[in-house]
Design a protein around this motif. Structure first.
Motif, PDB file in Angstrom:
ATOM      1  N   CYS A 204      68.669  54.787  15.410  1.00  0.00           N
ATOM      2  CA  CYS A 204      68.498  55.312  16.769  1.00  0.00           C
ATOM      3  C   CYS A 204      69.636  56.299  17.007  1.00  0.00           C
ATOM      4  CB  CYS A 204      68.569  54.156  17.772  1.00  0.00           C
ATOM      5  SG  CYS A 204      68.648  54.688  19.499  1.00  0.00           S
TER       6      CYS A 204
ATOM      7  N   ASN B 112      70.723  49.962  23.414  1.00  0.00           N
ATOM      8  CA  ASN B 112      70.633  50.887  22.268  1.00  0.00           C
ATOM      9  C   ASN B 112      72.032  51.188  21.736  1.00  0.00           C
ATOM     10  OD1 ASN B 112      68.257  51.090  23.893  1.00  0.00           O
ATOM     11  ND2 ASN B 112      67.679  52.970  22.850  1.00  0.00           N
TER      12      ASN B 112
ATOM     13  N   CYS C  92      69.200  60.544  23.433  1.00  0.00           N
ATOM     14  CA  CYS C  92      68.065  60.190  22.572  1.00  0.00           C
ATOM     15  C   CYS C  92      67.442  61.490  22.064  1.00  0.00           C
ATOM     16  CB  CYS C  92      67.060  59.382  23.388  1.00  0.00           C
ATOM     17  SG  CYS C  92      65.414  59.396  22.648  1.00  0.00           S
TER      18      CYS C  92
ATOM     19  N   CYS D 249      59.048  59.036  18.065  1.00  0.00           N
ATOM     20  CA  CYS D 249      60.389  58.711  17.594  1.00  0.00           C
ATOM     21  C   CYS D 249      60.312  58.555  16.073  1.00  0.00           C
ATOM     22  CB  CYS D 249      60.891  57.418  18.233  1.00  0.00           C
ATOM     23  SG  CYS D 249      62.426  56.847  17.475  1.00  0.00           S
TER      24      CYS D 249
END
Ligand code: 13P
Ligand code: SF4
Length: 309
Positions: free
Chosen positions: A87, A115, A174, A266
């Motif tokens: 991530c 996260n 992100c 993603c």
């Protein structure tokens, strides 16, 4: 002659033999969500993992989610179909950087988004997810300064919602949500003038300003179900389409491409495949293994979060 079992049938058979459960995040491919025992957002899956009493958790998501499951339920075997499923937010926030901040600002309460690596969780005072971040920040006494990490967009959103001035925000992002361009959302609104806009709080501020609703993946799915509108522009990873269409039959959902891949996927979440799910049920590898002392330190801030009603 007996028919060769399909991959999904093999998985269901192995799951029984292994006393396993398959947990899938909303961003997984539809075929993985089809074989899952539970589909959810990061908060819901953490709660389910904590209560699981069988032997094996196959976590179909990314590594920080599987690590959280292991920390909350260390006696179970926790497997992740692809150990490289990382991530960008985790990568943006090394534990040494957090330790350096704490040395300089020992008075700050460290609020970490889920996260993050398990090492960063171990340095944190309390965790949060996109679903409960505002509530968690509001649970901290007003006079205490806060470091919120690592997502800059979620941090700015929480700061605005909570009216909290004494809050520093880490500069992580992100790679999927932070690159959704507002101009593409504007174009989608022009194309679908009757559609409502739902956005994940990891999106940039100019995207969030155009949203009718801001929330976690599960919150978006619930909200779209409850609205009388028939069309929605959904500013998050397109894997949520599976639950959106299941829960809101007949409604239309549009996704906007980001700058990185010209899609809304993603790349980490998509590393897991049905074949890899079968293989990890078969071999019980790759497995999440973490030092016990590290898990003990990381568990405290997660449990603090889970205790906030
Ligand atoms: P949720 O908390 O909505 O599951 O989101 C997790 C995530 O990784 C968003 O990109
Ligand atoms: Fe991380 Fe973004 Fe992928 Fe969520 S969508 S797992 S925040 S890189």
């Amino acid at each position: 002659m007996l028919a060769t079992p399909t991959l999904a049938e093999e998985i269901l058979e192995l799951k029984q033999q292994r006393r396993a459960t398959i947990l899938a995040h909303h961003y997984q491919d539809a075929e993985i969500q089809e074989v899952a025992d539970q589909i959810g957002d990061s908060l819901e899956l953490a709660r389910v993992a904590q209560k699981f009493t069988g032997d094996v958790i196959v976590f179909c998501g990314v590594k920080f989610m599987a690590e959280t499951a292991k920390v909350l339920n260390p006696e179970r075997i926790v497997t992740l179909p692809d150990l490289h499923a990382g991530c960008s937010l985790v990568d943006s926030c090394p534990a040494e950087g957090v330790r350096a901040f704490k040395r300089k600002h020992p008075d700050h309460v460290v609020v970490s988004y889920i996260n993050t690596s398990v090492e960063v969780k171990a340095e944190s005072d309390i965790l949060c997810t996109s679903r409960n971040a505002v509530k968690i920040v509001n649970s901290i006494p007003a006079e205490k300064p806060i470091l919120f990490l690592p997502d800059i967009n979620l941090g700015n959103y929480v700061k605005k919602q909570s009216g909290r001035e004494n809050m520093q925000i880490w500069q992580g992002a992100c790679i999927v949500h932070a690159t959704f361009p507002a101009r593409r959302l504007s174009a989608a609104r022009a194309e679908h003038p009757n559609a409502l806009v739902a956005a994940h709080p990891e999106c940039p501020q100019d995207v969030l300003r155009m949203a009718d609703f801001i929330g976690s993946t599960s919150a978006i799915i619930e909200w779209c179900r409850e609205q009388s509108a028939d069309e929605f522009i959904v500013m998050t990873e397109s894997g949520v389409r599976y639950s959106l269409e299941r829960d809101s039959p007949g409604k239309k959902f549009y996704f906007v491409a980001n700058e990185n891949c010209n899609c809304s996927e993603c790349p980490y979440m998509k590393m897991n495949t049905l074949e890899k799910v079968r293989d990890c049920l078969d071999t019980l590898q790759p497995r999440i293994e973490l030092p016990r002392e590290l898990m003990d330190r990381a568990r405290l801030p997660i449990e603090r979060m889970l205790a906030v009603k």
